[in-house]
Design an enzyme around this catalytic site. Structure first.
Site, PDB file in Angstrom:
ATOM      1  N   ASP A 122      43.712  42.241  43.396  1.00 36.87           N
ATOM      2  CA  ASP A 122      43.930  43.670  43.184  1.00 36.87           C
ATOM      3  C   ASP A 122      43.103  44.217  42.033  1.00 36.87           C
ATOM      4  OD1 ASP A 122      45.666  42.014  41.570  1.00 36.87           O
ATOM      5  OD2 ASP A 122      46.712  43.833  40.937  1.00 36.87           O
ATOM      6  N   GLU A 189      48.410  41.325  40.092  1.00 38.66           N
ATOM      7  CA  GLU A 189      48.358  41.015  38.664  1.00 38.66           C
ATOM      8  C   GLU A 189      48.327  42.270  37.817  1.00 38.66           C
ATOM      9  OE1 GLU A 189      46.512  40.243  34.724  1.00 38.66           O
ATOM     10  OE2 GLU A 189      45.790  41.516  36.374  1.00 38.66           O
TER      11      GLU A 189
END
Length: 491
Positions: A122, A189
């Protein structure tokens, strides 16, 4: 005072002063192995193409999984499958849920503790109103020959794609590890302290299956050029051996409300102003930890000879250095827990006296301390004992400090220094959070390091506008991971 004592003191002082130049001369960096590293084949054009295309997929996670656009992650998973066929035919893809990807590369001796390479899929979103400030669109992955532009170019699709490129290349060369190798790709994350963390899911898999990891390597600081004229001209490669904790505290006071036309001398906001002063005037205690002393020792040994007259005496100058660093916010963050009043709220209308006024205190907690320690500090320094202090959801304690004498740390240091003799390798403290902290249950040797040479000004584009990576740094990135896997997956 007896003359003999005076003479003895003078002789002792003279001897100490005379010894400083000798001490400074001998205060040099450790010698690097003269043995050259074997060269590694790198398909730089493929790396550039694949990183550019990876950036085009806007993999943005949300704290609420229901709000995540899962189609972008499905697209990214398919992209990896297409671009890395050897990985997807030669490694086992373990099912750990919808978002994360966990690959197992089986070694020849599975009785040994495995190694793990971490990355996250991400990226952070583009801040509202800044899209047009980008020189090239953030999800175009534009490659102008000098830089590859876009969100994730530095954080951290460069790292992820470099790991995948390295493993794919090693498979094509017929390499087989001795230890099992895991590639752990989290999917959220950037969503701090998510209850649905992909990293936690993968760690649970390891714990449930009694898999112990010899070492973990995740993202960290890049290799930074350091040029102080006449003093130091090197590259600083910091290996993150720990990361700070995180907590937001709500501090609130109450008072009688009412109409602003009948305002008292002090409203709730007025009382809160004193609370803010108490907090800002009483910072956490600063101390140069052994970790930071190692960092200064490594840097000091690489300074020019005149400067080493000072740097060889860091231990003696420790109190002065600590004091000076507290006046420089970036330096202070390396030696203490930091606190910042970031938000405030009061009345819902301009003509209404607030019945409750609150502030948010963002605290980044130093290793060795806890969220509870931070709360106790606030309670101690705030004189208004009626003030309420509440920790908000999403907090985490700091990580443990990983050793600098492990085979993993030494391997990173050896590879980095032998790649470029101009590199200084030293332990450091990561200010932000990473997925690595979740792996402490299954691993003692956790490190955060990204093998890309990037200027400080470019590094500041991470999470900002015009994020980009220099093409010149990419080849050494792949070479590092190939060498790392060869070295650490062996006995």
């Amino acid at each position: 005072m007896d003359n003999r004592i005076k003479y003895s003191m003078l002789i002792g002082l003279g001897a100490a002063l005379a010894a400083v130049p000798v001490k400074a001369y001998l205060f040099k960096p450790e010698k690097i192995s003269a043995e050259e590293l074997p060269d590694e084949n790198v398909d730089l054009d493929r790396f550039r193409k694949n990183l550019s295309d990876a950036i085009k997929i806007p993999t943005i996670a949300s704290k609420d999984p229901e709000l995540t656009d899962w189609s972008t992650f499905e697209q990214f998973h398919k992209f990896l499958e297409e671009r890395y066929p050897l990985i997807h035919s030669g490694l086992e893809l373990i099912d750990v849920g919808k978002g994360p990807l966990l690959y197992k590369w089986k070694g020849s001796d599975s009785s040994l503790d495995a190694i793990a390479l971490l990355s996250h899929q991400d990226v952070v979103p583009i801040s509202e109103g800044t899209y047009d400030d980008w020189e090239h669109p953030p999800f175009e992955g534009f490659d102008d020959g000098e830089y590859i532009w876009g969100r994730g170019a530095l954080d951290m699709k460069n790292h992820l794609i470099a790991v995948m490129e390295s493993v794919e290349a090693l498979l094509s060369e017929g390499f087989r590890p001795v230890r099992d190798v895991y590639i752990c790709l989290g999917h959220n994350e950037e969503v701090m302290s998510s209850d649905h963390s992909g990293a936690i899911t993968m760690c649970k898999y390891f714990a449930d299956n009694n898999i112990r990891l010899d070492c973990v390597l995740d993202e960290g600081g890049a290799i930074l050029p350091v040029n102080v004229k006449g003093v130091l001209n090197k590259n600083l490669a910091g290996i993150g051996v720990a990361e700070k904790g995180y907590a937001d505290f709500e501090v609130s006071v109450t008072a009688k409300g009412g109409h602003s036309s009948q305002s008292p001398n002090h409203t709730a906001l007025g009382y809160l102003a004193d609370v803010i002063k108490d907090i800002e005037n009483n910072q956490f205690k600063a101390e140069l930890s052994p970790m930071m002393m190692q960092l200064f020792d490594k840097i000091g040994r690489n300074c020019s000879y005149p400067a080493r007259l000072v740097t060889c005496n860091i231990k003696l100058l420790k109190p002065l250095l600590t004091k000076v660093m507290t006046f420089i916010p970036p330096a202070a963050s390396l030696i203490r827990t930091t606190q910042g009043v970031t938000m405030a709220s009061g009345s819902p209308a301009p003509n209404v006296l607030p019945q409750k006024a609150s502030i948010n205190v963002n605290v980044r907690i130093y290793p060795g301390e806890t969220v509870e320690d931070a709360k106790n500090h606030l309670r101690k320094v705030i004189k208004n004992k009626k003030a309420e202090i509440t920790v908000k959801p999403g907090w985490k304690n700091p990580s443990k400090i990983s050793p600098t004498d492990s085979r993993c740390f030494k391997a990173i240091e050896d590879i980095c220094m032998r790649t470029d003799s101009n590199n200084i390798v030293a332990p450091y403290l990561v200010m932000g959070g990473t997925d690595a902290c979740h792996y402490e249950e299954v691993c003692d040797n956790i490190y955060r390091y990204s093998p890309f040479l990037v200027s400080t000004s470019l590094l500041l584009t991470t999470h900002g506008t015009n994020e980009r990576i220099p093409v010149s740094s990419m080849e050494d990135g792949i070479k590092f991971f190939k060498r790392y896997i060869r070295k650490l997956s062996d006995k």
